[in-house]
Design an enzyme around this catalytic site. Structure first.
Site, mmCIF file in Angstrom:
data_model
loop_
_atom_site.group_PDB
_atom_site.id
_atom_site.type_symbol
_atom_site.label_atom_id
_atom_site.label_comp_id
_atom_site.label_asym_id
_atom_site.label_seq_id
_atom_site.Cartn_x
_atom_site.Cartn_y
_atom_site.Cartn_z
ATOM 1 N N GLU A 72 0.934 -1.223 -0.047
ATOM 2 C CA GLU A 72 0.016 0.042 -0.045
ATOM 3 C C GLU A 72 0.710 1.301 -0.223
ATOM 4 O O GLU A 72 0.574 2.193 -0.728
ATOM 5 C CB GLU A 72 -0.913 0.065 1.311
ATOM 6 C CG GLU A 72 -2.139 -0.947 1.088
ATOM 7 C CD GLU A 72 -3.084 -0.721 -0.146
ATOM 8 O OE1 GLU A 72 -3.298 0.543 -0.530
ATOM 9 O OE2 GLU A 72 -3.371 -1.744 -0.680
ATOM 10 N N CYS A 117 -12.168 3.515 -14.445
ATOM 11 C CA CYS A 117 -12.715 4.945 -14.471
ATOM 12 C C CYS A 117 -11.601 5.678 -14.209
ATOM 13 O O CYS A 117 -11.322 6.581 -13.073
ATOM 14 C CB CYS A 117 -13.603 5.055 -12.995
ATOM 15 S SG CYS A 117 -14.244 6.781 -12.758
HETATM 16 FE FE1 SF4 Z 1 -16.621 5.646 -13.735
HETATM 17 FE FE2 SF4 Z 1 -19.197 6.264 -13.814
HETATM 18 FE FE3 SF4 Z 1 -17.674 5.797 -16.122
HETATM 19 FE FE4 SF4 Z 1 -18.195 3.855 -14.217
HETATM 20 S S1 SF4 Z 1 -19.955 4.709 -15.496
HETATM 21 S S2 SF4 Z 1 -16.226 4.219 -15.527
HETATM 22 S S3 SF4 Z 1 -17.985 5.033 -12.479
HETATM 23 S S4 SF4 Z 1 -17.678 7.592 -14.892
#
Ligand code: SF4
Length: 356
Positions: A41, A200
């Site tokens: 970590e 994301c």
């Molecule tokens: Fe990120 Fe929302 Fe796209 Fe999923 S849908 S990758 S949580 S922005």
């Protein structure tokens, strides 16, 4: 501000996705050993997985447990950390190991609450250790997870401010699985990390493949890039350093360099570096007149730190057989083949490697 409704399906979907498609097989996964989880970590805090993959086994081989690390010489710890950057992490790691030995009988505390009293362990790292090793029902919230959750919830709070940060942390807690087993907590915590690191991402998130796309408010609004909201920009100070690179080659192929230990606190504290001067004139003043004419200006190097933009101007002085020490007692000659035993900042290591 009204608090966004929290999607109950988030945790089960994330757990299912992590088990099916998340990252697995990394050397620090599949263990509940707090020493290994803690080490990974801390290494991963500001460093890419691909880099940590080579450092983690080397570190473990040399310091297989918290006792070995606590008993290590600071120079040996810094030398093994050399190249990972953010060297305060290595100093804290060493201090933390010593505190675990002296105050906790060599055993890492179980709870996130106590873990975060240890040197260098912040709230999110403490949560990761407690969740992975003991199944504690607690959420991590590092930079990647803040990005995921702020998009999921279209969270409008300014994350440069402490209040909204706390509010998002409360929501992260409320999103946790309701009655998780320790394995669920492992998959959930790893899932949060994986989602932030692999789908994301900051720019161009892969929403089409996202397991929580139908729950994501930012995606639904077509406004993903607006989140996280963060007003304060990190301002980097620009700084120039002149480095006096003293090379001594009294016999062919045997270069030695004069290195000084950087003072603490400050940039590169505890690492080895050629003498640093704030201005070219100061560097010239440190040399006898006869040496100034043979100084060679090398290619400048730009190096970014968290709060600084460093511009390094290396000036090479070849001493051949002449003996000269810029400030007696402050530094030492280091043979080229033992540079690896010294903690060197990355740009210095790269610079010296070109001069061997
Ligand atoms: Fe990120 Fe929302 Fe796209 Fe999923 S849908 S990758 S949580 S922005």
């Amino acid at each position: 501000m009204t608090r966004p409704a929290l999607p109950r399906e988030f945790a089960p979907r994330l757990i299912e996705w992590q088990r099916r498609a998340g990252r697995s097989g990394l050397p620090w996964q599949g263990t509940r050993d707090p020493y290994r989880v803690w080490l990974s970590e801390v290494m991963l805090q500001q460093t890419q997985v691909s880099t940590v993959l080579s450092y983690f086994p080397r570190f473990l081989e040399r310091f297989p447990d918290v006792k070995a690390l606590a008993e290590a010489r600071p120079d040996d710890v810094m030398a093994l950390w050399s190249g990972l950057g953010y060297y305060s992490r290595a100093r804290n790691l060493h201090r933390c190991a010593q505190v675990v030995m002296t105050d906790h009988a060599g055993i890492f505390p179980d709870s996130a609450e106590v873990l975060q009293t240890l040197p260098g362990i912040g709230a999110s790292t403490a949560a990761a250790i407690a969740a992975f090793c003991h199944g504690e029902r607690i959420s991590i919230l590092d930079g990647n997870v803040r990005r995921v959750l702020s998009r999921l919830l279209a969270f409008e709070g300014d994350l440069a401010q402490a209040g909204p940060q706390r509010e998002l942390w409360d929501m992260a807690q409320a999103l946790l699985p309701v009655t998780p087993t320790p394995d669920d907590m492992t998959a959930y915590t790893q899932g949060l990390m994986d989602l932030g690191a692999t789908l994301c991402q900051r720019s161009r998130p892969a929403c089409a493949n996202c397991p929580v796309q139908s729950l994501c408010r930012a995606h639904r609004a077509g406004d993903v890039q607006r989140f996280p909201v963060k007003t304060k920009r990190l301002s980097r100070k620009f700084e120039r350093w002149w480095l006096l690179v003293l090379r001594n080659q009294d016999s062919p192929g045997r270069a030695r360099f004069w290195l000084e230990r950087r003072p603490a606190p400050g940039i590169w504290a505890g690492l080895y570096c050629p003498p640093v001067f704030a201005a070219e004139n100061e560097l010239l003043d440190a040399l006898p007149e006869r040496m100034r004419g043979v100084l060679q200006a090398l290619e400048p190097v730009a190096h970014s730190l968290t709060h600084r933009e460093l511009h390094l101007h290396p000036m090479l002085l070849d001493l051949k057989s002449e003996s000269f020490e810029p400030v007696a007692g402050r530094g030492q000659w280091v043979e080229a083949d033992s540079l690896g035993d010294h903690g060197l900042p990355t740009p210095v290591r790269q610079l010296l490697a070109r001069l061997i």
